[in-house]
Design a protein around this motif. Structure first.
Motif, PDB file in Angstrom:
ATOM      1  N   HIS A 317       0.873  -1.174   0.000  1.00 14.95           N
ATOM      2  CA  HIS A 317       0.000   0.000   0.000  1.00 14.95           C
ATOM      3  C   HIS A 317       0.915   1.230   0.000  1.00 14.95           C
ATOM      4  CE1 HIS A 317      -3.374  -2.675   0.790  1.00 14.95           C
ATOM      5  NE2 HIS A 317      -2.650  -3.223   1.766  1.00 14.95           N
ATOM      6  N   THR A 318       1.286   1.646  -1.188  1.00 12.67           N
ATOM      7  CA  THR A 318       2.327   2.656  -1.325  1.00 12.67           C
ATOM      8  C   THR A 318       1.767   4.060  -1.205  1.00 12.67           C
ATOM      9  OG1 THR A 318       2.104   2.629  -3.726  1.00 12.67           O
ATOM     10  CG2 THR A 318       3.725   1.147  -2.771  1.00 12.67           C
ATOM     11  N   GLY A 319       2.651   4.913  -0.763  1.00 14.69           N
ATOM     12  CA  GLY A 319       2.358   6.327  -0.638  1.00 14.69           C
ATOM     13  C   GLY A 319       3.615   7.034  -0.164  1.00 14.69           C
ATOM     14  N   PRO A 320       3.643   8.337  -0.178  1.00 12.07           N
ATOM     15  CA  PRO A 320       4.833   9.051   0.287  1.00 12.07           C
ATOM     16  C   PRO A 320       5.002   8.899   1.803  1.00 12.07           C
ATOM     17  CG  PRO A 320       3.055  10.590  -0.225  1.00 12.07           C
ATOM     18  CD  PRO A 320       2.596   9.243  -0.656  1.00 12.07           C
ATOM     19  N   VAL A 321       6.151   8.386   2.209  1.00 17.20           N
ATOM     20  CA  VAL A 321       6.449   8.216   3.636  1.00 17.20           C
ATOM     21  C   VAL A 321       7.840   8.774   3.902  1.00 17.20           C
ATOM     22  CG1 VAL A 321       4.985   6.173   3.914  1.00 17.20           C
ATOM     23  CG2 VAL A 321       7.354   5.889   3.205  1.00 17.20           C
ATOM     24  N   ASP A 322       8.079   9.131   5.169  1.00 19.83           N
ATOM     25  CA  ASP A 322       9.358   9.704   5.583  1.00 19.83           C
ATOM     26  C   ASP A 322      10.202   8.596   6.213  1.00 19.83           C
ATOM     27  OD1 ASP A 322      11.477  11.032   6.841  1.00 19.83           O
ATOM     28  OD2 ASP A 322      10.269  12.849   7.091  1.00 19.83           O
ATOM     29  N   LEU A 323      11.309   8.258   5.541  1.00 14.89           N
ATOM     30  CA  LEU A 323      12.158   7.174   6.031  1.00 14.89           C
ATOM     31  C   LEU A 323      12.744   7.511   7.394  1.00 14.89           C
ATOM     32  CD1 LEU A 323      13.563   4.452   5.554  1.00 14.89           C
ATOM     33  CD2 LEU A 323      15.392   5.688   4.362  1.00 14.89           C
ATOM     34  N   GLY A 324      13.136   8.765   7.604  1.00 13.11           N
ATOM     35  CA  GLY A 324      13.717   9.155   8.880  1.00 13.11           C
ATOM     36  C   GLY A 324      12.723   8.988  10.025  1.00 13.11           C
ATOM     37  N   THR A 325      11.498   9.405   9.792  1.00 11.47           N
ATOM     38  CA  THR A 325      10.475   9.279  10.839  1.00 11.47           C
ATOM     39  C   THR A 325      10.198   7.808  11.160  1.00 11.47           C
ATOM     40  OG1 THR A 325       9.458  11.360  10.142  1.00 11.47           O
ATOM     41  CG2 THR A 325       8.108   9.852  11.437  1.00 11.47           C
ATOM     42  N   LEU A 326      10.052   6.990  10.114  1.00 10.43           N
ATOM     43  CA  LEU A 326       9.802   5.569  10.344  1.00 10.43           C
ATOM     44  C   LEU A 326      10.962   4.911  11.083  1.00 10.43           C
ATOM     45  CD1 LEU A 326       8.250   4.504   6.894  1.00 10.43           C
ATOM     46  CD2 LEU A 326       7.066   4.990   9.047  1.00 10.43           C
ATOM     47  N   THR A 327      12.180   5.334  10.787  1.00 10.51           N
ATOM     48  CA  THR A 327      13.351   4.760  11.456  1.00 10.51           C
ATOM     49  C   THR A 327      13.342   5.098  12.937  1.00 10.51           C
ATOM     50  OG1 THR A 327      14.648   4.905   9.409  1.00 10.51           O
ATOM     51  CG2 THR A 327      15.871   4.723  11.483  1.00 10.51           C
ATOM     52  N   ARG A 328      13.080   6.362  13.274  1.00  5.96           N
ATOM     53  CA  ARG A 328      13.051   6.755  14.681  1.00  5.96           C
ATOM     54  C   ARG A 328      11.931   6.038  15.432  1.00  5.96           C
ATOM     55  NH1 ARG A 328      13.753  11.658  12.214  1.00  5.96           N
ATOM     56  NH2 ARG A 328      11.553  12.188  12.566  1.00  5.96           N
ATOM     57  N   VAL A 345      22.078   2.316  21.809  1.00  6.60           N
ATOM     58  CA  VAL A 345      21.655   2.526  20.433  1.00  6.60           C
ATOM     59  C   VAL A 345      21.765   4.009  20.098  1.00  6.60           C
ATOM     60  CG1 VAL A 345      19.223   2.719  21.103  1.00  6.60           C
ATOM     61  CG2 VAL A 345      19.826   2.182  18.728  1.00  6.60           C
ATOM     62  N   HIS A 346      22.335   4.298  18.975  1.00  6.15           N
ATOM     63  CA  HIS A 346      22.502   5.686  18.514  1.00  6.15           C
ATOM     64  C   HIS A 346      21.753   5.837  17.200  1.00  6.15           C
ATOM     65  CE1 HIS A 346      24.328   9.531  17.578  1.00  6.15           C
ATOM     66  NE2 HIS A 346      24.711   9.047  16.392  1.00  6.15           N
ATOM     67  N   VAL A 347      20.846   6.811  17.166  1.00 10.68           N
ATOM     68  CA  VAL A 347      20.017   7.032  15.989  1.00 10.68           C
ATOM     69  C   VAL A 347      20.347   8.384  15.384  1.00 10.68           C
ATOM     70  CG1 VAL A 347      17.664   7.127  15.075  1.00 10.68           C
ATOM     71  CG2 VAL A 347      18.176   5.663  17.031  1.00 10.68           C
ATOM     72  N   GLU A 348      20.597   8.411  14.098  1.00  9.95           N
ATOM     73  CA  GLU A 348      20.836   9.653  13.364  1.00  9.95           C
ATOM     74  C   GLU A 348      20.005   9.592  12.091  1.00  9.95           C
ATOM     75  OE1 GLU A 348      24.486  12.200  11.305  1.00  9.95           O
ATOM     76  OE2 GLU A 348      24.920  10.574  12.712  1.00  9.95           O
ATOM     77  N   ALA A 349      18.808  10.162  12.163  1.00 17.17           N
ATOM     78  CA  ALA A 349      17.859  10.064  11.054  1.00 17.17           C
ATOM     79  C   ALA A 349      17.359  11.453  10.690  1.00 17.17           C
ATOM     80  CB  ALA A 349      16.684   9.164  11.431  1.00 17.17           C
ATOM     81  N   ALA A 350      17.704  11.908   9.510  1.00 13.48           N
ATOM     82  CA  ALA A 350      17.238  13.211   9.029  1.00 13.48           C
ATOM     83  C   ALA A 350      15.767  13.134   8.660  1.00 13.48           C
ATOM     84  CB  ALA A 350      18.062  13.643   7.826  1.00 13.48           C
ATOM     85  N   THR A 351      15.088  14.226   8.796  1.00 14.56           N
ATOM     86  CA  THR A 351      13.689  14.280   8.390  1.00 14.56           C
ATOM     87  C   THR A 351      13.590  14.738   6.945  1.00 14.56           C
ATOM     88  OG1 THR A 351      13.517  16.539   9.208  1.00 14.56           O
ATOM     89  CG2 THR A 351      12.885  14.774  10.721  1.00 14.56           C
ATOM     90  N   GLY A 352      12.430  14.501   6.344  1.00 18.57           N
ATOM     91  CA  GLY A 352      12.213  14.928   4.963  1.00 18.57           C
ATOM     92  C   GLY A 352      12.804  13.982   3.936  1.00 18.57           C
ATOM     93  N   ILE A 353      13.128  12.748   4.336  1.00 20.82           N
ATOM     94  CA  ILE A 353      13.655  11.769   3.368  1.00 20.82           C
ATOM     95  C   ILE A 353      12.460  11.002   2.828  1.00 20.82           C
ATOM     96  CG2 ILE A 353      15.309   9.925   3.007  1.00 20.82           C
ATOM     97  CD1 ILE A 353      16.620  10.739   5.635  1.00 20.82           C
ATOM     98  N   GLU A 354      11.850  11.544   1.828  1.00 17.73           N
ATOM     99  CA  GLU A 354      10.608  10.980   1.323  1.00 17.73           C
ATOM    100  C   GLU A 354      10.879   9.850   0.336  1.00 17.73           C
ATOM    101  OE1 GLU A 354       7.416  12.694  -1.643  1.00 17.73           O
ATOM    102  OE2 GLU A 354       7.139  13.557   0.364  1.00 17.73           O
ATOM    103  N   VAL A 355      10.188   8.751   0.558  1.00 16.42           N
ATOM    104  CA  VAL A 355      10.216   7.630  -0.386  1.00 16.42           C
ATOM    105  C   VAL A 355       8.782   7.232  -0.679  1.00 16.42           C
ATOM    106  CG1 VAL A 355      12.453   6.762   0.407  1.00 16.42           C
ATOM    107  CG2 VAL A 355      10.361   5.905   1.451  1.00 16.42           C
ATOM    108  N   LEU A 356       8.580   6.640  -1.833  1.00 14.06           N
ATOM    109  CA  LEU A 356       7.256   6.152  -2.194  1.00 14.06           C
ATOM    110  C   LEU A 356       7.202   4.673  -1.832  1.00 14.06           C
ATOM    111  CD1 LEU A 356       4.555   6.903  -3.510  1.00 14.06           C
ATOM    112  CD2 LEU A 356       5.499   6.095  -5.696  1.00 14.06           C
ATOM    113  N   GLY A 357       6.507   4.350  -0.745  1.00 18.47           N
ATOM    114  CA  GLY A 357       6.507   2.976  -0.299  1.00 18.47           C
ATOM    115  C   GLY A 357       5.393   2.699   0.681  1.00 18.47           C
ATOM    116  N   ASP A 358       5.419   1.474   1.191  1.00 20.89           N
ATOM    117  CA  ASP A 358       4.446   1.028   2.181  1.00 20.89           C
ATOM    118  C   ASP A 358       5.052   1.264   3.560  1.00 20.89           C
ATOM    119  OD1 ASP A 358       2.881  -0.470   3.980  1.00 20.89           O
ATOM    120  OD2 ASP A 358       2.275  -1.848   2.396  1.00 20.89           O
ATOM    121  N   GLY A 359       4.458   2.178   4.338  1.00 19.94           N
ATOM    122  CA  GLY A 359       5.027   2.538   5.627  1.00 19.94           C
ATOM    123  C   GLY A 359       5.159   1.347   6.563  1.00 19.94           C
ATOM    124  N   ALA A 360       4.152   0.472   6.591  1.00 21.59           N
ATOM    125  CA  ALA A 360       4.203  -0.684   7.487  1.00 21.59           C
ATOM    126  C   ALA A 360       5.321  -1.638   7.089  1.00 21.59           C
ATOM    127  CB  ALA A 360       2.857  -1.405   7.482  1.00 21.59           C
TER     128      ALA A 360
END
Length: 484
Positions: A317-328, A345-360
């Motif tokens: 179920h694809t749509g624009p999702v933010d990889l950084g947000t999903l990672t965090r 655990v060290h997390v470094e995830a920029a926001t606004g990394i948009e990909v077209l995909g299934d968020g789940a």
């Protein structure tokens, strides 16, 4: 039926084909050799006949000179010897056309006919037994530039005996050579056909054994030359791959059974306690039961994901999702597991990394990679998670400080049911990373594993990135830090 099958086998067909080609070549060469021998024999006979004519003409001229203008029998002995050796007859006539002598086989020496009656004193050819003759040739007898007579030379229709004997000997040698060539060709055809058919027969036997369940059949194939060897090597490689997959399937059955047995045993034990009244349905008991149910759900979901990927029926179920947000979010959801395992655990995830995909599904990718890192990183270790953008790709990396992956195992880490030496006695089905690859490829991305120089393991996921979203002023990449 057995004879028909035998002669229909590849070996015999190859033998027949090679032998037919060889026999055809030998027969053609023998025919050309025979024609050449015939032509050379005819040329040799013609040369000998021409030489005989010249010698007879010279001898007759010398006899005329020796006889002071006539041909005496004693002067014609040389001519008679030449005619006899060439199996030819010579009739000598003077300048007025009168026959003066007849020489050749059956004349018992030069026959003189001074009266010109045409009858010599020799026996000649017996009556009733005529000999086949060739065309006669008139030879002028010239002395000092003046023709003093004519010799009528008649040669036999058959070729001279020496030439015929030489011709026969040559043809016999050609025949023997052709026969020897055919025999050698038969031996060579038998050897070559056997060498070519043996690997194919062995491969056919190995294929039948493999189909019957002997997965080690490919290891018994001997090396073969050329393309036959490549076919055998390809079969051996295929058999080894199938054998490895079979071993992995056997192992995963045991692993999945173990993975299922543990939560099922806990669920059965605790529910029996509740039913028997031994334990009270407290919140702690219910949370424990819920965790085991979730564990079973994750395992069945992973198996279903792999099955759907194999059947090309994996629904996204694809749509624009933010990889950084999903990672965090995925990392935060697993914070308790990191804490229980004693990991930072060290997390470094920029926001606004948009990909077209299934968020789940992308969250499942991150979760599986983090779960793998928790499983293999010893207590006190560190897991680093980054999400960023490189060119046209959105890149996710998960790096740990565990024992790492051996170089020879790197190509296999994403194979389903694969468990490397580092797995040891750890529980697991070996499908988590296989699910990661299936989901990444469904998003048209790539996933790789590497062994950093400082140790541990590093997994990198690359997905096609969409347009970068504009960020509010002061909205920077989020950084998170979680410890033990």
């Amino acid at each position: 039926m057995r004879v028909r099958k035998r002669f229909g086998a590849l070996r015999w067909r190859l033998f027949a084909a090679f032998l037919a080609v060889a026999v055809s070549a030998v027969a053609l060469l023998a025919l050309l050799a025979a024609v050449s021998v015939d032509q050379r024999s005819a040329l040799l006979a013609e040369q000998q006949q021409g030489q005989l004519r010249n010698e007879i003409a010279s001898a007759l001229a010398a006899a005329y000179v020796a006889g002071s203008g006539s041909w005496r029998p004693q002067d014609l002995a040389v001519v008679n010897a030449l005619a006899t050796s060439g199996d030819a007859s010579v009739v000598v006539a003077d300048d007025r056309g009168r026959e003066v002598a007849r020489m050749g086989p059956g004349t018992h020496g030069p026959a003189h006919d001074p009266d010109g009656t045409g009858h010599s004193g020799g026996g000649g050819t017996p009556e009733g037994t005529p000999e086949p003759v060739a065309a006669s040739t008139a030879i002028p007898i010239v002395v000092d530039g003046r023709q003093v007579g004519t010799a009528q030379l008649t040669l036999p229709a058959t070729e001279p005996v020496p030439v015929a004997a030489a011709r026969t000997a040559l043809l016999q040698r050609v025949g023997l050579g052709a026969l020897a060539g055919v025999l050698l060709a038969a031996v060579a055809a038998a050897v070559v056909s056997r060498r070519m058919s043996r690997p194919l027969l062995a491969l056919a036997g190995a294929t039948r054994a493999f189909a019957a369940g002997d997965l080690d059949a490919g290891t018994r194939l001997r090396p073969a030359p050329g393309e036959l060897g490549e076919v055998g090597a390809a079969f051996t490689e295929m058999a080894a791959t199938v054998r490895r997959q079979d071993e992995l399937r056997r192992a995963v059955v045991a692993d999945v059974a173990h993975e299922l047995r543990t939560p099922v045993t806990i669920l059965r034990g605790q529910t029996e306690q509740l039913l028997d009244g031994i334990a009270e349905p407290t919140e702690q008991h219910l949370v424990s039961l819920h965790d085991e149910v979730l564990r079973l759900g994750r395992l069945t979901d992973d198996l279903a994901t792999l099955s759907a990927a194999d059947a090309a029926g994996l629904a996204l179920h694809t749509g624009p999702v933010d990889l950084g947000t999903l990672t965090r979010e995925a990392t935060e959801a697993m914070r308790a597991q990191f804490t229980d395992a004693g990991l930072a655990v060290h997390v470094e995830a920029a926001t606004g990394i948009e990909v077209l995909g299934d968020g789940a599904r992308i969250t499942q990718i991150v979760t599986n990679l983090l779960t793998n890192a928790v499983k293999f990183t010893p207590s006190g270790g560190r897991v680093t998670v980054t999400a960023g953008r490189e060119g046209a790709d959105a890149v996710l990396t998960v790096t740990d400080t565990g024992p790492g992956i051996d170089e020879e195992e790197l190509p296999h880490v994403f194979e389903r049911f694969w468990r490397g030496r580092a797995a040891g006695g750890r529980s697991g089905s070996g499908i988590g990373l296989a699910v990661v690859r299936a989901l990444v490829e469904a998003h048209r991305g790539t996933v790789t594993a590497a062994r950093p120089a400082e140790g541990g393991a590093c997994f990198t996921v690359r997905l096609p990135a969409g347009e970068r979203r504009s960020l509010d002023p002061g909205h920077h990449a989020d950084r998170g830090e979680a410890g033990e």
